[in-house]
Structure formats: C-alpha cells, structure tokens
Design a protein around this motif. Sequence first.
Motif, PDB file in Angstrom:
ATOM      1  N   LEU A 241       0.624  -1.123  -0.103  1.00  0.00           N
ATOM      2  CA  LEU A 241      -0.397  -0.563  -0.011  1.00  0.00           C
ATOM      3  C   LEU A 241       1.144   1.249   0.618  1.00  0.00           C
ATOM      4  CD1 LEU A 241      -2.779  -0.801   2.510  1.00  0.00           C
ATOM      5  CD2 LEU A 241      -3.194  -1.300   0.002  1.00  0.00           C
ATOM      6  N   THR A 242       2.259   1.029   0.643  1.00  0.00           N
ATOM      7  CA  THR A 242       2.987   2.224   0.472  1.00  0.00           C
ATOM      8  C   THR A 242       2.992   3.021  -0.842  1.00  0.00           C
ATOM      9  OG1 THR A 242       5.333   1.160   0.848  1.00  0.00           O
ATOM     10  CG2 THR A 242       3.866   1.875   2.620  1.00  0.00           C
ATOM     11  N   LEU A 243       2.982   2.367  -1.986  1.00  0.00           N
ATOM     12  CA  LEU A 243       3.258   2.558  -3.294  1.00  0.00           C
ATOM     13  C   LEU A 243       2.749   3.289  -4.076  1.00  0.00           C
ATOM     14  CD1 LEU A 243       6.522   1.752  -5.265  1.00  0.00           C
ATOM     15  CD2 LEU A 243       4.589   0.169  -6.595  1.00  0.00           C
ATOM     16  N   ALA A 244       1.269   3.744  -3.600  1.00  0.00           N
ATOM     17  CA  ALA A 244       0.489   4.577  -4.072  1.00  0.00           C
ATOM     18  C   ALA A 244       1.258   5.863  -4.705  1.00  0.00           C
ATOM     19  CB  ALA A 244      -0.285   5.500  -2.805  1.00  0.00           C
ATOM     20  N   THR A 245       2.009   6.675  -4.346  1.00  0.00           N
ATOM     21  CA  THR A 245       2.542   6.850  -5.476  1.00  0.00           C
ATOM     22  C   THR A 245       3.318   7.093  -6.734  1.00  0.00           C
ATOM     23  OG1 THR A 245       2.616   8.840  -4.061  1.00  0.00           O
ATOM     24  CG2 THR A 245       3.827   9.553  -5.494  1.00  0.00           C
ATOM     25  N   GLY A 246       3.976   5.911  -6.818  1.00  0.00           N
ATOM     26  CA  GLY A 246       3.971   5.361  -7.263  1.00  0.00           C
ATOM     27  C   GLY A 246       3.109   4.451  -8.279  1.00  0.00           C
ATOM     28  N   LEU A 247       2.307   4.052  -8.069  1.00  0.00           N
ATOM     29  CA  LEU A 247       1.199   3.594  -8.745  1.00  0.00           C
ATOM     30  C   LEU A 247       0.745   4.872  -9.655  1.00  0.00           C
ATOM     31  CD1 LEU A 247      -0.503   1.526  -9.847  1.00  0.00           C
ATOM     32  CD2 LEU A 247      -2.374   2.402  -7.687  1.00  0.00           C
ATOM     33  N   GLN A 248       0.863   5.800  -9.183  1.00  0.00           N
ATOM     34  CA  GLN A 248      -0.203   7.336 -10.003  1.00  0.00           C
ATOM     35  C   GLN A 248       1.184   7.107 -11.602  1.00  0.00           C
ATOM     36  OE1 GLN A 248      -0.233   9.930  -7.157  1.00  0.00           O
ATOM     37  NE2 GLN A 248      -2.419   9.989  -7.223  1.00  0.00           N
ATOM     38  N   LEU A 249       2.395   7.197 -11.335  1.00  0.00           N
ATOM     39  CA  LEU A 249       3.520   7.150 -11.506  1.00  0.00           C
ATOM     40  C   LEU A 249       3.610   6.276 -12.796  1.00  0.00           C
ATOM     41  CD1 LEU A 249       6.393   8.547  -9.993  1.00  0.00           C
ATOM     42  CD2 LEU A 249       5.190  10.015 -11.095  1.00  0.00           C
ATOM     43  N   LEU A 250       3.165   5.380 -12.684  1.00  0.00           N
ATOM     44  CA  LEU A 250       3.540   3.787 -13.355  1.00  0.00           C
ATOM     45  C   LEU A 250       2.357   4.187 -14.658  1.00  0.00           C
ATOM     46  CD1 LEU A 250       4.067   0.819 -11.065  1.00  0.00           C
ATOM     47  CD2 LEU A 250       5.927   2.053 -13.182  1.00  0.00           C
ATOM     48  N   ALA A 251       0.690   4.534 -14.157  1.00  0.00           N
ATOM     49  CA  ALA A 251       0.224   4.713 -15.244  1.00  0.00           C
ATOM     50  C   ALA A 251       0.065   5.988 -16.303  1.00  0.00           C
ATOM     51  CB  ALA A 251      -1.467   5.620 -14.018  1.00  0.00           C
ATOM     52  N   ALA A 252       0.885   6.521 -15.553  1.00  0.00           N
ATOM     53  CA  ALA A 252       1.516   7.550 -16.311  1.00  0.00           C
ATOM     54  C   ALA A 252       2.402   7.006 -17.564  1.00  0.00           C
ATOM     55  CB  ALA A 252       2.378   8.647 -15.794  1.00  0.00           C
ATOM     56  N   ALA A 253       3.141   5.993 -17.251  1.00  0.00           N
ATOM     57  CA  ALA A 253       4.723   5.871 -17.992  1.00  0.00           C
ATOM     58  C   ALA A 253       4.207   5.212 -18.656  1.00  0.00           C
ATOM     59  CB  ALA A 253       5.134   4.844 -17.066  1.00  0.00           C
ATOM     60  N   CYS A 254       2.745   4.041 -18.495  1.00  0.00           N
ATOM     61  CA  CYS A 254       1.902   3.261 -19.247  1.00  0.00           C
ATOM     62  C   CYS A 254       1.438   4.246 -20.708  1.00  0.00           C
ATOM     63  CB  CYS A 254       1.555   2.215 -18.866  1.00  0.00           C
ATOM     64  SG  CYS A 254       2.155   0.860 -17.660  1.00  0.00           S
ATOM     65  N   VAL A 255       0.793   5.099 -20.045  1.00  0.00           N
ATOM     66  CA  VAL A 255      -0.187   5.789 -21.370  1.00  0.00           C
ATOM     67  C   VAL A 255       1.401   6.142 -22.762  1.00  0.00           C
ATOM     68  CG1 VAL A 255      -1.013   8.331 -22.019  1.00  0.00           C
ATOM     69  CG2 VAL A 255      -1.148   6.832 -19.998  1.00  0.00           C
ATOM     70  N   LEU A 256       2.637   6.791 -21.744  1.00  0.00           N
ATOM     71  CA  LEU A 256       3.501   6.844 -22.715  1.00  0.00           C
ATOM     72  C   LEU A 256       4.007   5.459 -22.937  1.00  0.00           C
ATOM     73  CD1 LEU A 256       5.277   9.343 -19.899  1.00  0.00           C
ATOM     74  CD2 LEU A 256       4.491  10.221 -22.385  1.00  0.00           C
ATOM     75  N   GLU A 257       3.671   4.151 -22.371  1.00  0.00           N
ATOM     76  CA  GLU A 257       4.108   3.305 -23.752  1.00  0.00           C
ATOM     77  C   GLU A 257       3.697   3.221 -24.529  1.00  0.00           C
ATOM     78  OE1 GLU A 257       6.490   0.011 -24.098  1.00  0.00           O
ATOM     79  OE2 GLU A 257       7.240   1.662 -23.866  1.00  0.00           O
ATOM     80  N   TYR A 258       2.336   3.521 -24.412  1.00  0.00           N
ATOM     81  CA  TYR A 258       1.050   3.041 -25.349  1.00  0.00           C
ATOM     82  C   TYR A 258       2.105   3.865 -26.644  1.00  0.00           C
ATOM     83  CZ  TYR A 258      -3.590   2.685 -28.350  1.00  0.00           C
ATOM     84  OH  TYR A 258      -4.332   2.592 -28.987  1.00  0.00           O
ATOM     85  N   ILE A 259       1.679   5.156 -26.689  1.00  0.00           N
ATOM     86  CA  ILE A 259       2.040   5.618 -27.643  1.00  0.00           C
ATOM     87  C   ILE A 259       3.202   5.203 -28.342  1.00  0.00           C
ATOM     88  CG2 ILE A 259       2.945   8.252 -28.199  1.00  0.00           C
ATOM     89  CD1 ILE A 259       0.792   8.602 -25.426  1.00  0.00           C
ATOM     90  N   ALA A 260       4.657   5.372 -27.572  1.00  0.00           N
ATOM     91  CA  ALA A 260       5.509   4.868 -28.589  1.00  0.00           C
ATOM     92  C   ALA A 260       5.692   3.893 -29.024  1.00  0.00           C
ATOM     93  CB  ALA A 260       6.693   4.878 -27.007  1.00  0.00           C
TER      94      ALA A 260
END
Length: 465
Positions: A350-369
Amino acid sequence: MIIGSIRVCSETSSDLHLLVGITTAEGISMSAKPLIEKASWTLVDQGVVSFGNFLLNLLLARTLSEEDYGEFALFLGAIFILRNIDYSLISYPLSLRLCIASDEERAGLLGNTVLLAATLALVLVVVMALGTTLLEFDNIVLPACLCYLCWQAQETSRRCLLADFLYRAAVAGDGIAFVGQALLVGLLAWLDAITLPAALYVMSVTFGIGAIVHASKLRYAWPDFADARLLAREYLSIGKWSLINYQLVLTRFQLLPWVLAAFAGTAATASLQAGLNIANMMNPIIMGMGNAIPQLAAHAYRAGDTIGAARAVYGYVLFGLGPILLIAVVAVLMPELLLRLAYGPSSPYLTLATGLQLLAAACVLEYIAEMINKTLLGVQAGSLASLVNVLALGAAVVLAFALIGQLGAFGACVALLLANLVRATGAVIAIAWLIANERSRAPVRSAAAVSPVPIDKTHAAPTER
C-alpha cells in the motif's frame, strides 16, 4: 501429409485489404465496421490473456512471501526476454508471410515454422536452466524449464492463429491457458498448498492444454528440412530488427527490477511488481493493438508508402487510446483504493500509491511509443526504431543507477516514467521525420488526390521477402 484436421475461416488477401483499409491504387480508406470488429476481437483475446496474468499475479502476491514473489517476478522477466527471441525470429516473420501465402502453401509454412520454433525452444531452455542455476534458484530449475517449454508451445500455436488474424479462434485456448492457471493457483491457495514450484507446475499444465486447443484449429504439414533451412534464413532476415528492438525494450523494462533486487533485495522487486500489476491493466490494449499493427502497416506500405501505412493504423491507435486514458485517470485519482482492493487493507504494497500514479502515466507513454515503434517495423524502418530504443535504454540505465539506490521502488517508478517519456518523444520525432522525408521526395500531387504517390523504394530497405 496433413497432421491437423480443422481449419477455421482463413482470411484471404482481399479480407486483409479490407482490414487494412486498402481499396485500390487510387488511395487508402478506413472502413469503420471491419475496424471495430477486428480490433474488438484483438482486444478480447488479449484481454483474456492479460486478465489471467493479472489474476495470477494478484493471487501469488497475496499468498507467497515477498521474497518468493520477487523471485517469481524475476522469472517472468527472464521468460519474456527468451520469448522475445522466438517472437522476433519466428512469430513476427510468420505474421508477414502467412497472410499473403496461398492456401496450398499454408500447411507447409506452418509445419516448417513449428519445426524452427521447437529447435529454438530446445536451445533457449538450456539458457533458462543455466540462468536459474547460476542465480541459485535451485528449487525451481525443473518447474521453470517445464513451464518455459509449455508456455512456448502455447505461444507458438497462438501466434500461428494471430498471424492469420484469427483472434476469435484463439480466445478459447488462451482462456484455458491463462485464466485456467489463475483458477488452479487459486484452488491451491484455498487448500493452503501454494508454493512457487507448485504454481509453475500448474502453469505448465494449462499452457500445454492451451497449446493443444490452438493446434487443433490449424492445419500443419510434415516439415521439409530443406525448406525449413531456407525459411530460417528468410525469418532471420525479416526478424533481425524486431529482435534488436524488443531486446532493447525488454532490457529497459527488466533493468529496473534487477537493479532494484541488487540494491534493495527481492522484496523491493515484489513491491514494484505489485504496482505494475495494476498499471498493466492497460496491457490488453497495448499488446492487443500491437499484435495487429506490424502486418497492417507492412501491407499498406507495400501498396503505397509510410504515409499510407500511418493512415492504415491510425484508426486502430485511436481505438485503443480512449480506454488507455480512462484506466490511467482511474489509477492516478484512486491509487490507494486500487492497491487496497488488489492486495488487502494490511498489505505492505500500500505504500506504493504515489509510485502507482507514476506507473500509470508511464504506461500511457508506453502505448504511444509502442504503436509508433510497431509502425516503424512494419514500414521497414527498423534501424530508426532501434535508435529510439537505444536512447530510451540509455536513459533508463542512467536513471536506474541514479535513483534506485536512494529511493528504492519509488525511484524505479520515476526512472520508468522518464525513460518512457524519452522513448515516446523519440518515436514521435522518428515517424514525423520519416513522413516529412517521404513527402519531400514524392512528386507534387493535386489537392484532390486521395493518397500520396508511392515513393521510389529503390533506396529503401529490401522487402521482407
């Protein structure tokens, strides 16, 4: 002699042209109905695969110790690296060859392809055994190797279906393989008998059954060794850029958990994987669209040029972008809720909440790339795609060693986001440069023209065949 006996609705060359949106030499168009139908089955099949993977990872994260689950995450990373070799040298070339092969050629082509895939699998399973032993994961050497071979059999037969755009026909076997393994692992957890080796044996069983289901829907001829040798050379010529590109991509992804394990132990790797499990809800879309785009772009490129190929895949990319953004918004706005629902109110993840937000944004960029990268491969611009991936890998290496030592799993999330930003930016620049370069060399046409005149390809890379 024909081994398989069942053949399901093979797509003809004209069907493929409808799928791509190619009409005549006058231009390229996109029909909404076939696009939605074909793209939907692409997403359904990949959704089944990703749902099974998501459920399996959820169950193992809840029941295994952090150290064992971290070990499982590293095993998955090794599997993906080895499977990329098979995809690039076998499945990807097959996807370009099968859809233009005549009905008489198909059975022989599949039989020879299976022979090549089996030979390569026997080589790679030795690598799996040596790597597992060197890492002193002695308790999973046998189940890991068995799981790899069964997974490879399932994936090879699945790719034979996908190469012919038979996504609907692949759903049953994929459901057995991926959802089935999650259900059986859940049963073991309920019986309090779950261990990492037991989970790998269960995965082996369901992958084996899934491979049989897939194979029953295809026609294979006995392989011809002389033809198989020629086919191997052709596949190597076609697949070399895919191999380079996706080894770079996988190295970039796998660098983070391995560096994290080296600096902070496998428990930290487990924490990163727990966040990725949720962010990877976008995987059905990223991988589903990515399965279709290379051959769509390749066929449109043969009929025209890069601009035509970009138009052919444009609708598919937009079709997947909407749900990608929706999932990302939910993950960014409600990370704590998603982690709590996935792993329970007292989970260490549960301590990775902020990290999950970053990972979600990273996946959007991954889709485009990724969509642009697949298009570049389809239009024979593999060297340009490789350059983009080299830059992204370089950024990941620098960021990983700069951030992970001090910030642990959170630093890995930041590193992935920034590396994906580099890759997406580079991919956009690459495709824009390629299109601008073609336009500058193409003859000037009237504004009424539907599509550009194909460029002189004598200076382009040789065709796949």
